[in-house]
Structure formats: structure tokens, C-alpha cells
Design a protein around this motif. Sequence first.
Motif, PDB file in Angstrom:
ATOM      1  N   HIS A  57       0.834  -1.353   0.046  1.00  0.00           N
ATOM      2  CA  HIS A  57       0.093  -0.045   0.019  1.00  0.00           C
ATOM      3  C   HIS A  57       0.964   1.132   0.043  1.00  0.00           C
ATOM      4  O   HIS A  57       0.608   2.306  -0.799  1.00  0.00           O
ATOM      5  CB  HIS A  57      -0.858   0.008   1.166  1.00  0.00           C
ATOM      6  CG  HIS A  57      -1.797   1.331   1.252  1.00  0.00           C
ATOM      7  ND1 HIS A  57      -2.985   1.309   0.558  1.00  0.00           N
ATOM      8  CD2 HIS A  57      -1.880   2.153   2.079  1.00  0.00           C
ATOM      9  CE1 HIS A  57      -3.541   2.549   0.691  1.00  0.00           C
ATOM     10  NE2 HIS A  57      -3.025   3.082   1.836  1.00  0.00           N
ATOM     11  N   ASP A  58       2.142   1.158   0.678  1.00  0.00           N
ATOM     12  CA  ASP A  58       2.927   2.253   0.419  1.00  0.00           C
ATOM     13  C   ASP A  58       4.334   1.881   1.086  1.00  0.00           C
ATOM     14  O   ASP A  58       4.683   1.015   1.728  1.00  0.00           O
ATOM     15  CB  ASP A  58       2.347   3.309   1.729  1.00  0.00           C
ATOM     16  CG  ASP A  58       3.357   4.879   1.506  1.00  0.00           C
ATOM     17  OD1 ASP A  58       4.139   4.830   0.680  1.00  0.00           O
ATOM     18  OD2 ASP A  58       3.086   5.567   2.421  1.00  0.00           O
ATOM     19  N   VAL A  59       5.329   2.380   0.423  1.00  0.00           N
ATOM     20  CA  VAL A  59       6.881   2.144   0.649  1.00  0.00           C
ATOM     21  C   VAL A  59       7.584   2.994   0.487  1.00  0.00           C
ATOM     22  O   VAL A  59       7.323   4.211  -0.311  1.00  0.00           O
ATOM     23  CB  VAL A  59       7.168   0.764  -0.196  1.00  0.00           C
ATOM     24  CG1 VAL A  59       7.101   1.409  -1.923  1.00  0.00           C
ATOM     25  CG2 VAL A  59       8.358   0.290  -0.242  1.00  0.00           C
ATOM     26  N   ALA A  83      15.364   5.862  -3.645  1.00  0.00           N
ATOM     27  CA  ALA A  83      15.080   4.587  -4.613  1.00  0.00           C
ATOM     28  C   ALA A  83      13.629   4.764  -5.307  1.00  0.00           C
ATOM     29  O   ALA A  83      12.879   3.976  -4.960  1.00  0.00           O
ATOM     30  CB  ALA A  83      15.455   3.396  -3.952  1.00  0.00           C
ATOM     31  N   ARG A  84      13.558   5.656  -6.192  1.00  0.00           N
ATOM     32  CA  ARG A  84      12.179   6.169  -6.582  1.00  0.00           C
ATOM     33  C   ARG A  84      11.794   4.840  -7.518  1.00  0.00           C
ATOM     34  O   ARG A  84      10.466   4.585  -7.604  1.00  0.00           O
ATOM     35  CB  ARG A  84      11.948   7.336  -7.451  1.00  0.00           C
ATOM     36  CG  ARG A  84      12.621   8.547  -6.380  1.00  0.00           C
ATOM     37  CD  ARG A  84      11.294   8.998  -5.688  1.00  0.00           C
ATOM     38  NE  ARG A  84      11.659  10.336  -4.896  1.00  0.00           N
ATOM     39  CZ  ARG A  84      10.670  10.810  -4.169  1.00  0.00           C
ATOM     40  NH1 ARG A  84       9.684  10.347  -3.819  1.00  0.00           N
ATOM     41  NH2 ARG A  84      11.206  12.091  -3.703  1.00  0.00           N
ATOM     42  N   ALA A  85      12.709   4.575  -8.488  1.00  0.00           N
ATOM     43  CA  ALA A  85      12.262   3.541  -9.449  1.00  0.00           C
ATOM     44  C   ALA A  85      11.858   2.010  -8.401  1.00  0.00           C
ATOM     45  O   ALA A  85      10.765   1.344  -9.005  1.00  0.00           O
ATOM     46  CB  ALA A  85      13.397   3.177 -10.158  1.00  0.00           C
ATOM     47  N   ALA A  86      12.531   1.726  -7.681  1.00  0.00           N
ATOM     48  CA  ALA A  86      11.873   0.642  -6.793  1.00  0.00           C
ATOM     49  C   ALA A  86      10.697   0.883  -6.182  1.00  0.00           C
ATOM     50  O   ALA A  86       9.893  -0.404  -6.092  1.00  0.00           O
ATOM     51  CB  ALA A  86      13.069   0.253  -5.621  1.00  0.00           C
ATOM     52  N   GLU A  87      10.314   2.030  -5.550  1.00  0.00           N
ATOM     53  CA  GLU A  87       9.259   2.321  -4.939  1.00  0.00           C
ATOM     54  C   GLU A  87       8.041   2.138  -5.921  1.00  0.00           C
ATOM     55  O   GLU A  87       6.958   1.758  -5.743  1.00  0.00           O
ATOM     56  CB  GLU A  87       9.260   3.714  -4.442  1.00  0.00           C
ATOM     57  CG  GLU A  87      10.182   3.739  -2.981  1.00  0.00           C
ATOM     58  CD  GLU A  87      10.024   5.450  -2.663  1.00  0.00           C
ATOM     59  OE1 GLU A  87      10.780   5.625  -1.735  1.00  0.00           O
ATOM     60  OE2 GLU A  87       9.545   6.220  -3.204  1.00  0.00           O
ATOM     61  N   ALA A  90       7.957   0.368  -8.714  1.00  0.00           N
ATOM     62  CA  ALA A  90       7.892  -0.975  -9.018  1.00  0.00           C
ATOM     63  C   ALA A  90       7.001  -1.935  -8.191  1.00  0.00           C
ATOM     64  O   ALA A  90       6.277  -2.796  -8.369  1.00  0.00           O
ATOM     65  CB  ALA A  90       9.217  -1.684  -9.416  1.00  0.00           C
ATOM     66  N   LEU A  91       7.099  -1.381  -6.660  1.00  0.00           N
ATOM     67  CA  LEU A  91       6.608  -2.137  -5.564  1.00  0.00           C
ATOM     68  C   LEU A  91       5.088  -1.620  -5.284  1.00  0.00           C
ATOM     69  O   LEU A  91       3.981  -2.563  -5.187  1.00  0.00           O
ATOM     70  CB  LEU A  91       7.187  -1.954  -4.265  1.00  0.00           C
ATOM     71  CG  LEU A  91       8.546  -2.717  -4.313  1.00  0.00           C
ATOM     72  CD1 LEU A  91       9.494  -1.995  -3.191  1.00  0.00           C
ATOM     73  CD2 LEU A  91       8.255  -4.100  -4.168  1.00  0.00           C
ATOM     74  N   LEU A  92       4.869  -0.378  -5.447  1.00  0.00           N
ATOM     75  CA  LEU A  92       3.391   0.030  -5.201  1.00  0.00           C
ATOM     76  C   LEU A  92       2.210  -0.655  -6.025  1.00  0.00           C
ATOM     77  O   LEU A  92       2.401  -0.846  -7.067  1.00  0.00           O
ATOM     78  CB  LEU A  92       3.301   1.590  -5.444  1.00  0.00           C
ATOM     79  CG  LEU A  92       3.851   2.453  -4.165  1.00  0.00           C
ATOM     80  CD1 LEU A  92       3.681   4.054  -5.032  1.00  0.00           C
ATOM     81  CD2 LEU A  92       3.149   2.409  -3.179  1.00  0.00           C
ATOM     82  N   GLY A  93       1.250  -1.102  -5.067  1.00  0.00           N
ATOM     83  CA  GLY A  93       0.148  -1.821  -5.802  1.00  0.00           C
ATOM     84  C   GLY A  93       0.510  -3.078  -6.064  1.00  0.00           C
ATOM     85  O   GLY A  93      -0.465  -3.864  -6.548  1.00  0.00           O
ATOM     86  N   GLY A  94       1.586  -3.612  -5.565  1.00  0.00           N
ATOM     87  CA  GLY A  94       2.223  -5.030  -6.147  1.00  0.00           C
ATOM     88  C   GLY A  94       2.137  -6.012  -4.870  1.00  0.00           C
ATOM     89  O   GLY A  94       1.764  -5.657  -3.948  1.00  0.00           O
ATOM     90  N   ALA A 108       8.941  -9.931  -5.806  1.00  0.00           N
ATOM     91  CA  ALA A 108       8.631  -8.514  -6.315  1.00  0.00           C
ATOM     92  C   ALA A 108       9.647  -7.628  -5.516  1.00  0.00           C
ATOM     93  O   ALA A 108       9.982  -6.689  -6.292  1.00  0.00           O
ATOM     94  CB  ALA A 108       7.424  -8.163  -5.555  1.00  0.00           C
ATOM     95  N   PHE A 109       9.908  -7.877  -4.298  1.00  0.00           N
ATOM     96  CA  PHE A 109      11.072  -6.993  -3.666  1.00  0.00           C
ATOM     97  C   PHE A 109      12.649  -7.281  -4.624  1.00  0.00           C
ATOM     98  O   PHE A 109      13.208  -6.345  -4.736  1.00  0.00           O
ATOM     99  CB  PHE A 109      11.601  -7.558  -2.416  1.00  0.00           C
ATOM    100  CG  PHE A 109      10.359  -7.505  -1.301  1.00  0.00           C
ATOM    101  CD1 PHE A 109       9.121  -6.718  -1.709  1.00  0.00           C
ATOM    102  CD2 PHE A 109       9.994  -8.309  -0.434  1.00  0.00           C
ATOM    103  CE1 PHE A 109       8.085  -6.750  -0.837  1.00  0.00           C
ATOM    104  CE2 PHE A 109       9.313  -8.263   0.660  1.00  0.00           C
ATOM    105  CZ  PHE A 109       8.156  -7.568   0.279  1.00  0.00           C
ATOM    106  N   ALA A 110      12.907  -8.568  -5.096  1.00  0.00           N
ATOM    107  CA  ALA A 110      14.141  -8.408  -5.763  1.00  0.00           C
ATOM    108  C   ALA A 110      13.807  -7.839  -7.265  1.00  0.00           C
ATOM    109  O   ALA A 110      14.873  -7.158  -7.530  1.00  0.00           O
ATOM    110  CB  ALA A 110      14.389  -9.876  -5.990  1.00  0.00           C
ATOM    111  N   ALA A 111      12.651  -7.914  -7.842  1.00  0.00           N
ATOM    112  CA  ALA A 111      12.651  -7.133  -8.896  1.00  0.00           C
ATOM    113  C   ALA A 111      12.395  -5.750  -9.003  1.00  0.00           C
ATOM    114  O   ALA A 111      13.174  -4.914  -9.684  1.00  0.00           O
ATOM    115  CB  ALA A 111      11.256  -7.502  -9.655  1.00  0.00           C
ATOM    116  N   ALA A 112      12.103  -5.200  -7.704  1.00  0.00           N
ATOM    117  CA  ALA A 112      12.084  -3.831  -7.418  1.00  0.00           C
ATOM    118  C   ALA A 112      13.451  -3.288  -7.342  1.00  0.00           C
ATOM    119  O   ALA A 112      14.048  -2.033  -7.752  1.00  0.00           O
ATOM    120  CB  ALA A 112      11.418  -3.331  -6.081  1.00  0.00           C
ATOM    121  N   ALA A 113      14.202  -4.115  -6.428  1.00  0.00           N
ATOM    122  CA  ALA A 113      15.816  -3.670  -6.248  1.00  0.00           C
ATOM    123  C   ALA A 113      16.641  -3.836  -7.606  1.00  0.00           C
ATOM    124  O   ALA A 113      17.242  -2.542  -7.867  1.00  0.00           O
ATOM    125  CB  ALA A 113      16.404  -4.791  -5.329  1.00  0.00           C
TER     126      ALA A 113
END
Length: 330
Positions: free
Chosen positions: A256-258, A272-276, A278-282, A288-293
Motif C-alpha cells: 500500500h505504501d513503501v 530509490a524512486r524506481a524501486a518504490e 515497481a512495488l506500489l500496488g503489487g 517482487a522485492f528482488a525485481a524492485a531492487a
Amino acid sequence: MREFGYERAADVTGAVAVLGADPEARFLGGGTNLVDLMKSGIERPALLVDVRELPLDRVESTEDGGLRIGATVTNSDLAAHPDVRRRYPALAQAVLAGASGQLRNMATVGGNLLQRTRCGYFTDVSKPCNKREPGSGCPAVTGEHRNHAILGASEHCVAVHPSDMGVALAAFDAVVQYETLDGPGELTLADFYRPVGDTPHLETTLPAGALITSVTLPPAPVAVNSRYRKVRERASYAFAIGSVAAALDVQDGVVHDVRLAFGAVASRPWRARAAERALLGGAADGAAFAAAADAELAAAAPLTQNTYKVPLLRNLVVAMLTELSEEAGR
């Protein structure tokens, strides 16, 4: 060390007026960085203006539910403050990870944000350094750079910002308030530090002679479930080789938020805006955490000796978000 004058500021207006009249003057807070730089000949102020006794030493809630931190609050007092520990635990953890108790007792919030890099070429006046002497070169690019930047650097400078506190502040959208001869102003932390580019000697966007008066944290419910983790080369106090400030709000298995920010990877605390995004709503799971990193670190440009920082940061992100997700589900 150059001979220098000393003056104790009686109020903010007077302190700013002194620096406005003397461009070779410097504000003195705890002195834990400035005095070291003076001893080594890197900083050579003609006058020190002591601001420690100005009424800027309070931590207080804002009307909208955020937190305002005075610029002369010591790191020890910041880490121990109950509102910081309860509402922004990653900030308290970052401050405690940053230095020994003796240094925390002296170092101030404003000074922490303005501390200079600990790059060995910068601190050795016998070596060239674009940050210290513009146009002289950056020997770290082809020399010793094991602990240097992998994000946002340039051929002109690959040094990293040493602040732990700044990483947590970046994650929570901190805003820096300051005072100048022309009146007050403020900068988001995202705009406070300049990109390296071809002018690494210009580190912040603070107006000349400005005095930082406070740092404000906007209300952030997600910050309650946050933590800071620092990796260093020895167990005792040392500068990070990689760090992460993370906060996570998971509802029904969905992010919901990160908030994510990295330390010791760039010339400034790295949000880390790109990672955030990638994670929001997923899904809140390891994949998912690895993909965001990976999304954030896709822009990394490590040098030959610091390629290890890419997997280090990736593993830190996955581990911390996994822990925060598990805590949110309890």
C-alpha cells in the motif's frame, strides 16, 4: 591550521549577518567534521561563528502530524527522542549506527547534513581532487575506489556522502528550513544536494551564508514500520559500504505504501524512486522485492573495485522488505 577568529552567535539574525559580511566565516555546530577538516588544511575559515546556543535544539510535533527537528539538536538527543523512536524508528536507528556515543553527543542535525565526504583523495591535500580543487582531477576513478559511488557519479567525482541520518531523512521526504539575509527559505532534501555533474565542489543548493534552522518530516504513517540497516567493514563504528532505510505498509498482501533510500552509493542520500514505483500496488513477496531492487540498480555504473555493491544493495533490499512485510502481517 590557519589562525581564525571565534564568535558566539546570540541569535539567528545576528549569525546570518556575520556570514553575510565575511565570506570566509563558517558556522560551527558540534565541529565533528569541520574541525577535522581545519586540522588537515582542507577548510581554512577566517572566523568561526558558534551556533550551538541558538534556540534551535527542540524536537516537536507539527500541526499536521509531522515532526520538526531543530538544527542544533544533537544526534544523541534525536535518537533518544520518544517521538522519533515511535514514529520514525528508521531515523533513530540510522543515527545510532552513524557514530560513537561521544561523537553523537556533539554532532548536530544541521552539521550532519553538511558533512563532507571521507574519500581518501579528498582528505589528503597532497592529492588532486575536483571536490577540493576544481579542475585538478579525480584520481579515485582509476585509483582506490572500493567504497565509492555506483549511482549518480561522473568522471569528475565518484565520492559518496557519508551521512546515515540523511538516508533515513531522504526516505521520509524531509524538508530543510534555513535563514538568510533575505529571510527564511526551505528546500526538500531531494533538492538540497546537487547532482555531481562537472561541479562536484558545489555540494548543496543552500544560498551562500544560509544557516540551517530545522528539518521537518511530513506525516508518514508508513514510517512506523521502518528500519535502517548499515553494512560496514568492521563491527565497530565505521562509514557504510552500503545501507538502506526502508518503510513498508502491506494490506491484504499488497504493498500500500513503501519508502526506500540507499546510503554509501552516491554523492547524496539516494532515494530509490524506481524501486518504490515497481512495488506500489503489487504483491509483497520476495520476487517482487528482488525485481524492485533490480529496477533501481539497473542504473548502477560500478567501477572495477566496487561491483560488489550491486548485489549487496539488492540483498539488503530483499531482506529488509521481507522482514518488514512479515512484521506487518503479525
